[in-house]
Design a protein around this motif. Structure first.
Motif, PDB file in Angstrom:
ATOM      1  N   PHE A  99       1.887   8.086  -2.602  1.00  0.00           N
ATOM      2  CA  PHE A  99       2.451   7.974  -3.948  1.00  0.00           C
ATOM      3  C   PHE A  99       3.748   8.759  -4.126  1.00  0.00           C
ATOM      4  O   PHE A  99       3.914   9.492  -5.091  1.00  0.00           O
ATOM      5  CB  PHE A  99       1.431   8.402  -5.014  1.00  0.00           C
ATOM      6  N   ALA A 100       4.651   8.619  -3.165  1.00  0.00           N
ATOM      7  CA  ALA A 100       5.959   9.259  -3.303  1.00  0.00           C
ATOM      8  C   ALA A 100       6.708   8.622  -4.468  1.00  0.00           C
ATOM      9  O   ALA A 100       7.443   9.282  -5.187  1.00  0.00           O
ATOM     10  CB  ALA A 100       6.751   9.118  -2.006  1.00  0.00           C
ATOM     11  N   SER A 138      10.003   2.252  -0.062  1.00  0.00           N
ATOM     12  CA  SER A 138      11.227   2.958  -0.460  1.00  0.00           C
ATOM     13  C   SER A 138      12.209   3.054   0.698  1.00  0.00           C
ATOM     14  O   SER A 138      13.420   2.972   0.506  1.00  0.00           O
ATOM     15  CB  SER A 138      10.890   4.358  -0.981  1.00  0.00           C
ATOM     16  N   THR A 139      11.683   3.217   1.908  1.00  0.00           N
ATOM     17  CA  THR A 139      12.555   3.276   3.082  1.00  0.00           C
ATOM     18  C   THR A 139      13.301   1.954   3.224  1.00  0.00           C
ATOM     19  O   THR A 139      14.520   1.922   3.457  1.00  0.00           O
ATOM     20  CB  THR A 139      11.727   3.551   4.357  1.00  0.00           C
ATOM     21  N   ALA A 164      11.856   8.827  -0.095  1.00  0.00           N
ATOM     22  CA  ALA A 164      10.945   8.159   0.839  1.00  0.00           C
ATOM     23  C   ALA A 164      10.359   9.247   1.712  1.00  0.00           C
ATOM     24  O   ALA A 164      11.082  10.006   2.341  1.00  0.00           O
ATOM     25  CB  ALA A 164      11.702   7.137   1.685  1.00  0.00           C
ATOM     26  N   LYS A 165       9.075   9.359   1.709  1.00  0.00           N
ATOM     27  CA  LYS A 165       8.460  10.519   2.322  1.00  0.00           C
ATOM     28  C   LYS A 165       7.096  10.165   2.864  1.00  0.00           C
ATOM     29  O   LYS A 165       6.425   9.278   2.344  1.00  0.00           O
ATOM     30  CB  LYS A 165       8.290  11.594   1.233  1.00  0.00           C
ATOM     31  N   ASP A 166       6.677  10.872   3.928  1.00  0.00           N
ATOM     32  CA  ASP A 166       5.353  10.645   4.473  1.00  0.00           C
ATOM     33  C   ASP A 166       4.346  11.343   3.562  1.00  0.00           C
ATOM     34  O   ASP A 166       3.831  12.404   3.852  1.00  0.00           O
ATOM     35  CB  ASP A 166       5.272  11.189   5.902  1.00  0.00           C
ATOM     36  N   LEU A 212       6.757   1.665  15.790  1.00  0.00           N
ATOM     37  CA  LEU A 212       5.695   2.621  16.148  1.00  0.00           C
ATOM     38  C   LEU A 212       4.629   1.986  17.034  1.00  0.00           C
ATOM     39  O   LEU A 212       3.766   2.686  17.555  1.00  0.00           O
ATOM     40  CB  LEU A 212       5.015   3.169  14.881  1.00  0.00           C
ATOM     41  N   GLY A 264       3.102   2.415  -5.171  1.00  0.00           N
ATOM     42  CA  GLY A 264       2.217   1.894  -4.135  1.00  0.00           C
ATOM     43  C   GLY A 264       0.805   1.691  -4.645  1.00  0.00           C
ATOM     44  O   GLY A 264       0.389   2.295  -5.627  1.00  0.00           O
ATOM     45  N   SER A 300      11.414  -3.210  11.130  1.00  0.00           N
ATOM     46  CA  SER A 300      11.314  -1.758  11.070  1.00  0.00           C
ATOM     47  C   SER A 300      12.352  -1.285  10.072  1.00  0.00           C
ATOM     48  O   SER A 300      13.555  -1.452  10.289  1.00  0.00           O
ATOM     49  CB  SER A 300      11.576  -1.126  12.441  1.00  0.00           C
ATOM     50  N   ASN A 330       5.963  -4.073   8.614  1.00  0.00           N
ATOM     51  CA  ASN A 330       6.847  -2.923   8.848  1.00  0.00           C
ATOM     52  C   ASN A 330       6.316  -1.976   9.930  1.00  0.00           C
ATOM     53  O   ASN A 330       5.164  -2.044  10.325  1.00  0.00           O
ATOM     54  CB  ASN A 330       7.023  -2.171   7.518  1.00  0.00           C
ATOM     55  N   TYR A 348       0.844  -1.179   0.000  1.00  0.00           N
ATOM     56  CA  TYR A 348       0.000   0.000   0.000  1.00  0.00           C
ATOM     57  C   TYR A 348       0.888   1.241   0.000  1.00  0.00           C
ATOM     58  O   TYR A 348       2.020   1.197   0.491  1.00  0.00           O
ATOM     59  CB  TYR A 348      -0.872  -0.003   1.259  1.00  0.00           C
ATOM     60  N   THR A 349       0.387   2.320  -0.550  1.00  0.00           N
ATOM     61  CA  THR A 349       1.184   3.537  -0.564  1.00  0.00           C
ATOM     62  C   THR A 349       1.491   3.978   0.869  1.00  0.00           C
ATOM     63  O   THR A 349       0.650   3.855   1.759  1.00  0.00           O
ATOM     64  CB  THR A 349       0.482   4.661  -1.378  1.00  0.00           C
ATOM     65  N   ASN A 350       2.727   4.429   1.084  1.00  0.00           N
ATOM     66  CA  ASN A 350       3.204   4.888   2.389  1.00  0.00           C
ATOM     67  C   ASN A 350       3.541   3.756   3.374  1.00  0.00           C
ATOM     68  O   ASN A 350       3.753   4.007   4.549  1.00  0.00           O
ATOM     69  CB  ASN A 350       2.187   5.841   3.046  1.00  0.00           C
ATOM     70  N   ALA A 351       3.573   2.521   2.886  1.00  0.00           N
ATOM     71  CA  ALA A 351       3.864   1.390   3.775  1.00  0.00           C
ATOM     72  C   ALA A 351       5.330   1.350   4.199  1.00  0.00           C
ATOM     73  O   ALA A 351       5.678   0.750   5.216  1.00  0.00           O
ATOM     74  CB  ALA A 351       3.498   0.081   3.087  1.00  0.00           C
ATOM     75  N   GLY A 352       6.202   1.994   3.402  1.00  0.00           N
ATOM     76  CA  GLY A 352       7.617   2.008   3.745  1.00  0.00           C
ATOM     77  C   GLY A 352       8.485   1.241   2.757  1.00  0.00           C
ATOM     78  O   GLY A 352       9.618   0.870   3.075  1.00  0.00           O
TER      79      GLY A 352
HETATM   80  N1  LIG Z   1       8.516   4.815  12.274  1.00  0.00           N
HETATM   81  C1  LIG Z   1       8.714   4.240  11.076  1.00  0.00           C
HETATM   82  N2  LIG Z   1       8.484   4.951   9.965  1.00  0.00           N
HETATM   83  C2  LIG Z   1       8.697   4.357   8.763  1.00  0.00           C
HETATM   84  C3  LIG Z   1       9.174   3.027   8.665  1.00  0.00           C
HETATM   85  N3  LIG Z   1       9.278   2.716   7.358  1.00  0.00           N
HETATM   86  C4  LIG Z   1       8.899   3.823   6.674  1.00  0.00           C
HETATM   87  N4  LIG Z   1       8.553   4.816   7.516  1.00  0.00           N
HETATM   88  C5  LIG Z   1       8.051   6.159   7.159  1.00  0.00           C
HETATM   89  O1  LIG Z   1       6.862   6.024   6.420  1.00  0.00           O
HETATM   90  C6  LIG Z   1       6.768   7.041   5.417  1.00  0.00           C
HETATM   91  C7  LIG Z   1       6.545   6.434   4.062  1.00  0.00           C
HETATM   92  O2  LIG Z   1       7.686   5.710   3.679  1.00  0.00           O
HETATM   93  P1  LIG Z   1       8.050   5.409   2.160  1.00  0.00           P
HETATM   94  O3  LIG Z   1       9.255   4.524   2.197  1.00  0.00           O
HETATM   95  O4  LIG Z   1       8.102   6.637   1.343  1.00  0.00           O
HETATM   96  O5  LIG Z   1       6.759   4.559   1.747  1.00  0.00           O
HETATM   97  P2  LIG Z   1       6.434   3.900   0.312  1.00  0.00           P
HETATM   98  O6  LIG Z   1       5.821   2.589   0.615  1.00  0.00           O
HETATM   99  O7  LIG Z   1       7.635   3.926  -0.546  1.00  0.00           O
HETATM  100  O8  LIG Z   1       5.312   4.905  -0.207  1.00  0.00           O
HETATM  101  P3  LIG Z   1       4.893   5.275  -1.737  1.00  0.00           P
HETATM  102  O9  LIG Z   1       6.123   5.409  -2.550  1.00  0.00           O
HETATM  103  O10 LIG Z   1       4.176   6.538  -1.523  1.00  0.00           O
HETATM  104  O11 LIG Z   1       4.003   4.175  -2.184  1.00  0.00           O
HETATM  105  C8  LIG Z   1       8.058   7.850   5.530  1.00  0.00           C
HETATM  106  O12 LIG Z   1       7.802   8.992   6.309  1.00  0.00           O
HETATM  107  C9  LIG Z   1       9.004   6.897   6.251  1.00  0.00           C
HETATM  108  O13 LIG Z   1       9.985   7.581   7.011  1.00  0.00           O
HETATM  109  C10 LIG Z   1       9.421   2.296   9.885  1.00  0.00           C
HETATM  110  O14 LIG Z   1       9.800   1.135   9.923  1.00  0.00           O
HETATM  111  N5  LIG Z   1       9.161   2.969  11.054  1.00  0.00           N
END
Ligand SMILES: Nc1nc2c(ncn2[C@@H]2O[C@H](COP(=O)(O)OP(=O)(O)OP(=O)(O)O)[C@@H](O)[C@H]2O)c(=O)[nH]1
Ligand SMILES: [Mg+2]
Length: 422
Positions: free
Chosen positions: A224-225, A206-207, A219-221, A319, A249, A342, A315, A200-204
């Motif tokens: 659809f980053a 890219s992080t 990687a951003k909160d 939190l 995502g 994490s 992931n 799902y978008t924002n799941a993490g």
């Molecule tokens: N606390 C915490 N925050 C996380 C973790 N993984 C990712 N984040 C945060 O979650 C937000 C989204 O992370 P992204 O890696 O951009 O998520 P994504 O799945 O790539 O999202 P899209 O590209 O939008 O689909 C960012 O603010 C990250 O810092 C984690 O394990 N713990």
């Protein structure tokens, strides 16, 4: 102004209306619009003229004036007539969920192929309704502007003009695809297994991708980053080399125009040896999001893989409060392919990588190979990339029984064909 029409469903639905509204607000903010009002509107019966009830339309009309609203996002599906009527009632631009997601994708597309695909999806959507584009906003935001710029002629365009453009776009896409296919077959010549991160978008995703490959993908909160997929090499603990792929995502009610359009972008995922489902366990809707993702994967033709069970990266456990963290860990313990992690703190990453290693190892096959005694490079390669089960040396040759994964078997044959290993 963001409006979520909370349509009553029999079973109550998996998500709370409030969290749907929150998601719609996040989506709106993802294209840098200022949200001045966010409203939940209960809908007991869909009204053909405006979707939402008369009273709500009037109340919101006042809000539009009071807050000087320029765009109203209705987080649902609007028919062209409903959209037009609401625009008249509120005297502002109105777009629905599909329109909004198309806008975001338009603003995010970075590659030529991504841009073409979004424009194609947007035009297919437009053709069905022929609405005026909100070009003034495009200019303000300075976004990708698939509705502005050269497309401006479309404001008054009829179906045929859009149709012509669609034909042209498809032709251009074919061209781009051919180029990409060349890149892909070049990559296949060094056939490392592909591990794809989906979720799902924002799941993490890219992080996690950045953490594992020491990259700096955005990687951003923000919803659809990531839009265009990125691939990097990664060495697993066993020493096995794989290619990790970060992808766009998913989201609930993904416009079907986009599912079709992004099928091509997700081709790497479709071919992946291992698919990792990255999940945000800290999200209240984690379960609903997981079923949305699985649904899209099935739509993409991966039903069999989904039913067999994907590797799950549970992931953001950092939190979770201690109690629920334990819950997730216990849940994971019951499934060897669900790993609590994490991406932020790196907790659980070694176990996660070992699991991927394992998955790949399960696909391994045993083959017999022979090399000249002096061929140290080839023998070393086998030890490095496979599991040598037996070794017999005679006067001239070394005979090995090796367990290799399919990608490495292919690699071995190709290197043989190219005149040996080394
Ligand atoms: N606390 C915490 N925050 C996380 C973790 N993984 C990712 N984040 C945060 O979650 C937000 C989204 O992370 P992204 O890696 O951009 O998520 P994504 O799945 O790539 O999202 P899209 O590209 O939008 O689909 C960012 O603010 C990250 O810092 C984690 O394990 N713990
Ligand atoms: Mg991302």
């Amino acid at each position: 102004m963001v409006v979520h029409p909370a349509v009553k469903v029999a079973d109550g639905g998996l998500r709370a209306p409030q969290s749907r509204l929150d998601e719609a607000v996040s989506l709106t903010q993802a294209i840098d619009l200022d949200v001045v009002a966010a409203e939940l509107v209960p809908v007991t019966k869909r009204r053909p003229a405006t979707l939402i009830g008369k009273g709500a339309v009037e109340r919101l009309a006042e809000l539009v004036v009071a807050k000087d609203v320029q765009v109203a996002i209705v987080d649902g599906h609007l028919s062209p007539v409903q959209q037009r009527n609401l625009e008249k009632e509120w005297s502002c631009k109105v777009i629905d969920r599909t329109g909004l997601i198309l806008e975001i994708f338009g603003a995010r597309a970075r590659t030529r192929e991504g841009s073409l695909q979004v424009e194609l999806a947007a035009l297919s959507y437009q053709r069905s309704r022929l609405v005026r584009s909100w070009t003034h906003l495009e200019r303000q935001r300075g976004g990708f502007g698939f509705l502005g710029g050269p497309g401006e002629t479309q404001i008054e365009a009829d179906r045929r003009m859009i149709g012509d453009r669609i034909v042209k776009l498809k032709r251009e896409l074919e061209e781009v695809k051919r180029t990409r296919e060349l890149h892909r077959s070049a990559r296949r010549r060094v056939p490392y297994p592909i591990v794809a991160l989906v979720g799902y978008t924002n799941a993490g995703k890219s992080t996690l991708f950045n953490r594992l490959t020491r990259s700096e993908v955005l990687a951003k909160d923000m919803l659809f980053a990531t839009l265009d997929p990125t691939m990097r090499g990664l060495k697993l603990p066993s020493g096995r080399q794989v290619i990790l792929s970060d992808t766009v995502g998913f989201i609930s009610d993904l416009p079907h125009e986009l599912v079709a359009a992004f099928r091509a972008t997700l081709e790497e995922v479709l071919e992946a040896d291992v698919i990792v489902h990255v999940r945000d366990m800290s999200h209240a809707d984690a379960e609903a999001q997981a079923s949305d993702v699985e649904l899209v994967l099935k739509e993409l033709g991966l039903a069999e893989m989904v039913d067999r069970g994907l590797v799950e990266a549970l992931n953001k456990i950092d939190l979770l409060a201690e109690g629920s963290q334990e819950g997730v860990i216990n849940q994971a313990a019951r499934r060897p392919t669900s790993l609590p992690i994490s991406a932020l703190t790196s907790a659980g990453i070694p176990e996660f990588l070992a699991c991927i290693d394992n998955q790949l190892a399960q696909n391994r096959q045993i083959i017999d190979v022979s090399f000249d005694l002096g061929d140290g490079a080839a023998i070393a390669w086998m030890y490095r990339n496979g599991e040598v089960l037996e070794r017999n040396d005679d006067e001239r040759q070394t005979h090995l029984k090796v367990r290799l994964d399919p990608a490495n078997i292919q690699r071995y044959h190709q290197m043989q064909a190219n005149g040996g290993i080394g």
